[in-house]
Motif scaffolding. Structure first.
Motif, mmCIF file in Angstrom:
data_model
loop_
_atom_site.group_PDB
_atom_site.id
_atom_site.type_symbol
_atom_site.label_atom_id
_atom_site.label_comp_id
_atom_site.label_asym_id
_atom_site.label_seq_id
_atom_site.Cartn_x
_atom_site.Cartn_y
_atom_site.Cartn_z
ATOM 1 N N LEU A 151 0.985 -1.053 -0.049
ATOM 2 C CA LEU A 151 0.017 0.194 0.060
ATOM 3 C C LEU A 151 0.771 1.312 -0.087
ATOM 4 O O LEU A 151 0.606 2.322 -0.774
ATOM 5 C CB LEU A 151 -1.038 -0.131 1.118
ATOM 6 C CG LEU A 151 -1.901 -1.041 1.222
ATOM 7 C CD1 LEU A 151 -2.559 -1.329 2.553
ATOM 8 C CD2 LEU A 151 -2.985 -0.946 0.264
ATOM 9 N N TYR B 164 -6.527 -9.498 -4.280
ATOM 10 C CA TYR B 164 -6.827 -8.126 -4.191
ATOM 11 C C TYR B 164 -5.851 -7.218 -4.558
ATOM 12 O O TYR B 164 -6.096 -6.015 -5.191
ATOM 13 C CB TYR B 164 -7.348 -7.885 -2.802
ATOM 14 C CG TYR B 164 -8.017 -6.406 -2.488
ATOM 15 C CD1 TYR B 164 -9.194 -6.230 -2.562
ATOM 16 C CD2 TYR B 164 -7.083 -5.655 -2.311
ATOM 17 C CE1 TYR B 164 -9.750 -4.737 -2.646
ATOM 18 C CE2 TYR B 164 -7.174 -4.093 -1.965
ATOM 19 C CZ TYR B 164 -8.637 -3.652 -2.250
ATOM 20 O OH TYR B 164 -9.200 -2.667 -2.122
ATOM 21 N N TRP B 165 -4.525 -7.274 -4.112
ATOM 22 C CA TRP B 165 -3.424 -6.322 -4.684
ATOM 23 C C TRP B 165 -3.532 -6.388 -6.044
ATOM 24 O O TRP B 165 -3.194 -5.343 -6.791
ATOM 25 C CB TRP B 165 -2.124 -6.772 -4.049
ATOM 26 C CG TRP B 165 -2.054 -6.849 -2.567
ATOM 27 C CD1 TRP B 165 -2.900 -6.307 -1.558
ATOM 28 C CD2 TRP B 165 -1.232 -7.792 -1.826
ATOM 29 N NE1 TRP B 165 -2.572 -6.557 -0.364
ATOM 30 C CE2 TRP B 165 -1.565 -7.466 -0.442
ATOM 31 C CE3 TRP B 165 -0.144 -8.416 -2.187
ATOM 32 C CZ2 TRP B 165 -0.727 -8.042 0.576
ATOM 33 C CZ3 TRP B 165 0.631 -9.117 -0.884
ATOM 34 C CH2 TRP B 165 0.236 -8.700 0.216
ATOM 35 N N LEU C 230 -10.528 -9.474 -8.268
ATOM 36 C CA LEU C 230 -11.551 -8.998 -7.296
ATOM 37 C C LEU C 230 -12.439 -10.307 -6.831
ATOM 38 O O LEU C 230 -12.561 -10.482 -5.686
ATOM 39 C CB LEU C 230 -12.018 -7.806 -7.346
ATOM 40 C CG LEU C 230 -12.961 -7.122 -6.332
ATOM 41 C CD1 LEU C 230 -12.117 -6.955 -5.037
ATOM 42 C CD2 LEU C 230 -13.595 -6.002 -6.742
ATOM 43 N N TYR D 221 -6.923 -2.572 -12.048
ATOM 44 C CA TYR D 221 -7.969 -1.682 -11.870
ATOM 45 C C TYR D 221 -7.495 -0.346 -11.997
ATOM 46 O O TYR D 221 -8.306 0.527 -12.593
ATOM 47 C CB TYR D 221 -9.016 -1.947 -10.662
ATOM 48 C CG TYR D 221 -10.395 -1.373 -10.777
ATOM 49 C CD1 TYR D 221 -11.292 -2.127 -11.718
ATOM 50 C CD2 TYR D 221 -10.978 -0.385 -10.435
ATOM 51 C CE1 TYR D 221 -12.750 -1.873 -11.872
ATOM 52 C CE2 TYR D 221 -12.084 0.046 -10.455
ATOM 53 C CZ TYR D 221 -13.010 -0.562 -11.226
ATOM 54 O OH TYR D 221 -14.268 -0.065 -11.442
ATOM 55 N N GLU D 222 -6.496 0.140 -11.182
ATOM 56 C CA GLU D 222 -6.039 1.494 -11.004
ATOM 57 C C GLU D 222 -4.725 1.765 -12.086
ATOM 58 O O GLU D 222 -4.489 2.909 -12.004
ATOM 59 C CB GLU D 222 -6.060 2.092 -9.792
ATOM 60 C CG GLU D 222 -7.086 1.853 -8.938
ATOM 61 C CD GLU D 222 -7.816 2.663 -8.921
ATOM 62 O OE1 GLU D 222 -7.864 3.744 -9.837
ATOM 63 O OE2 GLU D 222 -9.257 2.593 -8.461
ATOM 64 N N GLU E 243 -14.816 -4.102 -1.094
ATOM 65 C CA GLU E 243 -14.720 -3.497 -2.211
ATOM 66 C C GLU E 243 -15.822 -3.570 -3.400
ATOM 67 O O GLU E 243 -16.300 -2.734 -4.082
ATOM 68 C CB GLU E 243 -13.243 -3.586 -2.857
ATOM 69 C CG GLU E 243 -13.013 -2.739 -4.129
ATOM 70 C CD GLU E 243 -12.389 -1.321 -3.374
ATOM 71 O OE1 GLU E 243 -12.957 -0.452 -4.208
ATOM 72 O OE2 GLU E 243 -12.152 -1.196 -2.274
ATOM 73 N N THR F 267 2.617 1.671 -3.377
ATOM 74 C CA THR F 267 1.686 1.829 -4.594
ATOM 75 C C THR F 267 1.159 3.258 -4.760
ATOM 76 O O THR F 267 0.810 3.656 -5.828
ATOM 77 C CB THR F 267 0.492 0.854 -4.546
ATOM 78 O OG1 THR F 267 1.038 -0.269 -4.514
ATOM 79 C CG2 THR F 267 -0.484 1.169 -5.571
ATOM 80 N N HIS F 268 0.738 3.948 -3.541
ATOM 81 C CA HIS F 268 0.261 5.358 -3.493
ATOM 82 C C HIS F 268 1.038 6.350 -3.072
ATOM 83 O O HIS F 268 1.731 5.988 -2.083
ATOM 84 C CB HIS F 268 -1.181 5.056 -2.374
ATOM 85 C CG HIS F 268 -2.084 3.997 -2.891
ATOM 86 N ND1 HIS F 268 -2.862 4.066 -3.723
ATOM 87 C CD2 HIS F 268 -2.254 2.682 -2.419
ATOM 88 C CE1 HIS F 268 -3.742 2.968 -4.264
ATOM 89 N NE2 HIS F 268 -3.049 2.253 -3.438
ATOM 90 N N ASP G 209 -6.183 -4.147 -7.392
ATOM 91 C CA ASP G 209 -5.844 -2.687 -7.239
ATOM 92 C C ASP G 209 -4.663 -2.439 -8.232
ATOM 93 O O ASP G 209 -4.996 -1.341 -8.985
ATOM 94 C CB ASP G 209 -5.284 -2.702 -5.848
ATOM 95 C CG ASP G 209 -4.635 -1.254 -5.635
ATOM 96 O OD1 ASP G 209 -5.489 -0.389 -5.403
ATOM 97 O OD2 ASP G 209 -3.526 -0.798 -5.695
ATOM 98 N N ASN H 33 -1.780 0.616 -10.787
ATOM 99 C CA ASN H 33 -0.892 0.673 -10.267
ATOM 100 C C ASN H 33 0.403 -0.549 -10.272
ATOM 101 O O ASN H 33 0.359 -1.380 -10.906
ATOM 102 C CB ASN H 33 -1.352 0.440 -8.523
ATOM 103 C CG ASN H 33 -2.097 1.564 -8.405
ATOM 104 O OD1 ASN H 33 -2.054 3.035 -8.726
ATOM 105 N ND2 ASN H 33 -3.175 1.550 -7.395
#
Length: 369
Positions: free
Chosen positions: A107, A144-145, A168, A151-152, A182, A110-111, A148, A154
């Motif tokens: 996390l 899930y990662w 997902l 989907y984004e 989510e 990534t962000h 992420d 990342n």
């Protein structure tokens, strides 16, 4: 998504996962593994599968992880040195296969992150490294990662929302509560399917995911299911996290004289002791304008000291609601700087490999003459 949504769940011991190499970032998982079953937006049946995350491999790595969360909880209030110490501590724990540390590193890397007056760009090679590590270990959460990432767009992956949704859905079927939550939002916002939204929220809530409990509690209060709503919000506080903090804020209003936004509970008698207790819990989790909270707190003894009415309260502050181990840890926290320095001295991680360079300052705007 806020990185502090992810709260530790302590569970039975599994085997150590061993060392990790940066070479795990030099590939595309979707090109070497078959895709999961395609996402079906018309699907309405989901079983509430459950998942138990891997537990800490050893006591020392878990101490490093917990020390890192003390800094992580400060969020942007960390200074530059604290930010770097947090990365050293997380990386040391992750090098031994500590799941929770790896989750938080994915996390963080990534962000976009920040500390006092400083911003840091995402590090795709590092987030990709830990993403692939989790996938190679068949961790359900790693799906899930990957959602992420796809989907984004990342972790250096090309954006592919449909494939991301497939991962997902796979994570949901494997019982990951964050994935269940989510996907509930996606069914709500994209497909306007309230029935499946509530089903998935219930699945996540049953596993102690506080954000799902808080959201479901609001839905129940609107419908007039006040007893169920109170229980969900109370349980959200017990499990901590941002969802727990938001639920604690709502409960302060439930037991206040002025119900404010919780007008559905107008008939609930005010209770100054409960109001003050939930206010203390909310500040502990969410902080104030001048002080950070700690969403890593959990309160497993909440029902002993602050049970719902008509039971009597035995409230003696937030530490009375924690486990005895947590209360001792948070009242006498370790020296995070000393732990990080010892890790570097012992060569468990190398500073040059985990140092995160701050983003260069933006040039001043030229408004001309």
């Amino acid at each position: 998504m806020n990185k502090l949504t992810f709260i530790a769940l302590l569970i039975p011991l599994l085997a150590s996962c061993g060392s990790v190499s940066l070479s795990q970032s030099d590939r595309d998982y979707t090109q070497t593994h078959p895709a999961p079953k395609a996402f079906d937006s018309k699907r309405t049946e989901y079983t509430c599968a459950t998942w138990t995350p891997p537990s800490p491999p050893d006591a020392e790595s878990h101490l490093w992880y917990r020390a890192a969360t003390l800094l992580d909880a400060k969020d942007w209030r960390m200074n530059k040195q604290e930010f770097q110490d947090m990365i050293v501590l997380y990386e040391a724990a992750a090098s031994r296969g500590h799941y929770q540390a790896i989750n938080n590193l994915y996390l963080l890397y990534t962000h976009v992150q920040g500390s006092t007056g400083i911003m840091y760009n995402p590090l795709h090679n590092r987030s990709r490294k830990w993403l692939h590590y989790g996938l190679d270990k068949n961790w359900a959460m790693a799906n899930y990662w990957l959602f992420d990432a796809l989907y984004e767009g990342n972790a250096g992956y090309r954006r592919n929302p449909q494939l991301g949704l497939a991962y997902l859905q796979k994570a949901v079927d494997l019982g990951v509560p964050l994935a269940q939550y989510e996907l509930s939002l996606i069914y709500d916002k994209q497909f306007n399917n309230k029935k499946v939204r509530e089903l998935l929220l219930s699945c996540a809530a049953k596993q102690g995911f506080s954000t799902a409990m808080n959201r479901l509690g609001v839905i129940y209060s609107i419908r007039g299911n006040l007893k169920e709503s109170l229980q969900l919000m109370h349980n959200a506080v017990r499990h901590g996290g941002e969802g727990g903090g938001e639920a604690a804020l709502k409960l302060t209003m439930v037991y206040a004289k002025d119900k404010e936004l919780m007008y559905q509970f107008a008939a609930t008698p005010s209770n100054p002791v409960r109001e003050a207790a939930y206010a203390e819990l909310e500040k502990a989790l969410m902080g104030t304008g001048t002080k950070s909270g700690n969403p890593f707190y959990t309160f497993p003894r909440l029902d002993e000291v602050l049970p719902l009415p008509p039971a009597k309260t035995h409230w003696k502050g937030i530490y009375s609601a924690m486990s005895k181990e947590d209360a001792a840890f948070y009242q006498n926290p370790p020296d995070t700087a000393a732990l990080a320095a010892d890790i570097l001295k012992r060569g468990i991680v190398k500073k040059e490999e985990v140092y995160w360079s701050p983003r260069p300052p933006e040039p001043p705007e030229d408004h001309g003459l």
